[in-house]
Design a protein around this motif. Structure first.
Motif, mmCIF file in Angstrom:
data_model
loop_
_atom_site.group_PDB
_atom_site.id
_atom_site.type_symbol
_atom_site.label_atom_id
_atom_site.label_comp_id
_atom_site.label_asym_id
_atom_site.label_seq_id
_atom_site.Cartn_x
_atom_site.Cartn_y
_atom_site.Cartn_z
ATOM 1 N N GLU A 1 -8.568 -1.962 -0.414
ATOM 2 C CA GLU A 1 -9.186 -0.848 0.294
ATOM 3 C C GLU A 1 -8.197 0.289 0.558
ATOM 4 O O GLU A 1 -8.610 1.406 0.897
ATOM 5 N N GLN A 2 -6.898 0.011 0.400
ATOM 6 C CA GLN A 2 -5.885 0.994 0.810
ATOM 7 C C GLN A 2 -5.121 1.630 -0.347
ATOM 8 O O GLN A 2 -4.379 2.597 -0.130
ATOM 9 N N VAL A 3 -5.269 1.082 -1.555
ATOM 10 C CA VAL A 3 -4.477 1.579 -2.690
ATOM 11 C C VAL A 3 -5.295 2.569 -3.512
ATOM 12 O O VAL A 3 -6.527 2.593 -3.425
ATOM 13 N N PRO A 4 -4.633 3.405 -4.316
ATOM 14 C CA PRO A 4 -5.372 4.299 -5.206
ATOM 15 C C PRO A 4 -6.308 3.520 -6.128
ATOM 16 O O PRO A 4 -6.075 2.351 -6.430
ATOM 17 N N GLU A 5 -7.347 4.192 -6.597
ATOM 18 C CA GLU A 5 -8.388 3.525 -7.377
ATOM 19 C C GLU A 5 -7.854 2.907 -8.655
ATOM 20 O O GLU A 5 -8.349 1.876 -9.115
ATOM 21 N N ASP A 6 -6.818 3.524 -9.241
ATOM 22 C CA ASP A 6 -6.295 3.016 -10.510
ATOM 23 C C ASP A 6 -5.155 2.012 -10.325
ATOM 24 O O ASP A 6 -4.557 1.555 -11.299
ATOM 25 N N PHE A 7 -4.846 1.654 -9.090
ATOM 26 C CA PHE A 7 -3.840 0.620 -8.817
ATOM 27 C C PHE A 7 -4.501 -0.747 -9.015
ATOM 28 O O PHE A 7 -5.572 -1.013 -8.486
ATOM 29 N N VAL B 1 2.247 0.872 -10.201
ATOM 30 C CA VAL B 1 0.834 0.948 -10.588
ATOM 31 C C VAL B 1 0.065 -0.357 -10.405
ATOM 32 O O VAL B 1 -1.150 -0.391 -10.614
ATOM 33 N N ALA C 1 0.831 -1.206 0.000
ATOM 34 C CA ALA C 1 0.000 0.000 0.000
ATOM 35 C C ALA C 1 0.869 1.261 0.000
ATOM 36 O O ALA C 1 0.547 2.253 -0.670
ATOM 37 N N ALA D 1 2.347 1.687 -3.413
ATOM 38 C CA ALA D 1 1.318 2.083 -4.377
ATOM 39 C C ALA D 1 1.137 3.592 -4.429
ATOM 40 O O ALA D 1 0.528 4.108 -5.383
ATOM 41 N N GLN D 2 1.654 4.319 -3.444
ATOM 42 C CA GLN D 2 1.565 5.779 -3.457
ATOM 43 C C GLN D 2 2.604 6.398 -4.391
ATOM 44 O O GLN D 2 2.512 7.590 -4.713
ATOM 45 N N GLU E 1 4.153 7.173 -7.878
ATOM 46 C CA GLU E 1 3.385 7.416 -9.105
ATOM 47 C C GLU E 1 3.482 6.292 -10.129
ATOM 48 O O GLU E 1 2.478 5.900 -10.718
#
Length: 290
Positions: free
Chosen positions: A176-182, A159, A150, A153-154, A156
């Motif tokens: 639940e913890q990663v960006p939506e596009d990950f 991915v 997680a 995943a922050q 850039e």
């Protein structure tokens, strides 16, 4: 980042002299693209990366990029347990024109979570390629925790993750913890549908060499809301998925491809071909279920 639903972890064809067979690589690429494959992972574990030289990997990346010619994403296996060597190979693969890099957890060294974070983040800073992490504790000995993935995943250009932990609870928590596009891809063929059902994007598959169209159908059925039919297809395909791992991969899938008249040669030592008994069991299941 969405690389597609069904990615194939492509075997590396060898000729009778145990050298990379580029003509057969071309044949294999065209076969896979016509049998459901949305993207190719080149020189991963299934591609026998531990026994490929640096130059062989680069030549393979270049050949696959040329033959694919932008039709599907090409993801290069550039990770290792040597951070600097991984950076160098990733940079060279990027210059060749691959679409992404697959970075496996460092094996043998057994870094802690802080070491894992710094390994991947250091490589990510040195490339513009989108990166797919590869969490496979059965081979790497170390397991990236949900918190480590997680955090990564922050970054850039990190991915995606290929998850071979088999931990559905952990994957649920991760999503639940990663960006939506990950994106999260199953690294286990038999968990394709279960992981898809909790929000996974797809699979990096070995079985797609043999049952690619059927796996693509299963994934599509689920996406269309035909859950019962997708589950039925999963149960039908499961014996073949399991059989393709009856011996250390990619020995079974190379034997299965030969059985389907796609000659990709044998495996390199320390792997060995299937025994005649194993071959007959594999062929029977392929005939019965594929």
């Amino acid at each position: 980042m969405d690389f597609g639903r069904l990615l194939t972890a492509m075997v590396t064809p060898f000729n009778q002299d145990n050298r990379v067979d580029f003509d057969q690589t071309t044949t294999l690429i065209e076969y896979l693209l016509s049998h459901g494959t949305d993207g190719l992972v080149v020189a991963g574990t299934t591609g026998e990366s531990p026994t490929l030289s640096l130059q062989e990997k680069l030549d393979l990346f270049e050949h696959v990029v040329k033959i694919v010619n932008g039709r599907v994403p090409v993801i290069a296996g550039t990770g290792s347990n040597n951070t600097q060597a991984s950076i160098q190979l990733t940079k060279e693969a990027e210059a060749i024109g691959v679409d992404g890099a697959l970075l496996v957890s460092p094996y043998y060294n057994k870094p802690n979570q802080d070491g894992l974070y710094h390994h991947f983040s250091t490589i990510a800073k040195e490339t513009n390629l989108p990166i797919m992490l590869y969490n496979i504790p059965s081979r790497a000995v170390v397991k990236m925790t949900v918190e480590t993935v997680a955090a990564l995943a922050q970054i850039e250009n990190i991915v995606s993750v290929k998850d071979s932990t088999g931990d559905l609870d952990g994957i649920s928590s991760l999503l639940e913890q990663v960006p939506e596009d990950f994106t999260v891809y199953s690294g286990d063929d038999s968990l394709t549908l279960p992981i898809q059902s909790i929000g996974g994007t797809g699979v990096v598959s070995v079985s797609s060499h043999i049952i690619g169209n059927q796996m693509k159908e299963m994934i599509s059925l689920f996406e269309q809301g035909n859950v019962a039919k997708a589950a039925h297809k999963h149960r039908q395909l499961l014996p073949v998925m399991k059989a393709l791992f009856m011996a250390p991969s990619p020995s079974p899938v190379k034997a299965a491809l030969a059985y389907k008249d796609i000659d990709v040669g044998s495996v390199r030592l320390p792997l060995v071909p299937l025994s005649p008994f194993e071959e007959q069991n594999l062929y029977r299941l392929i005939d019965q279920y594929s």
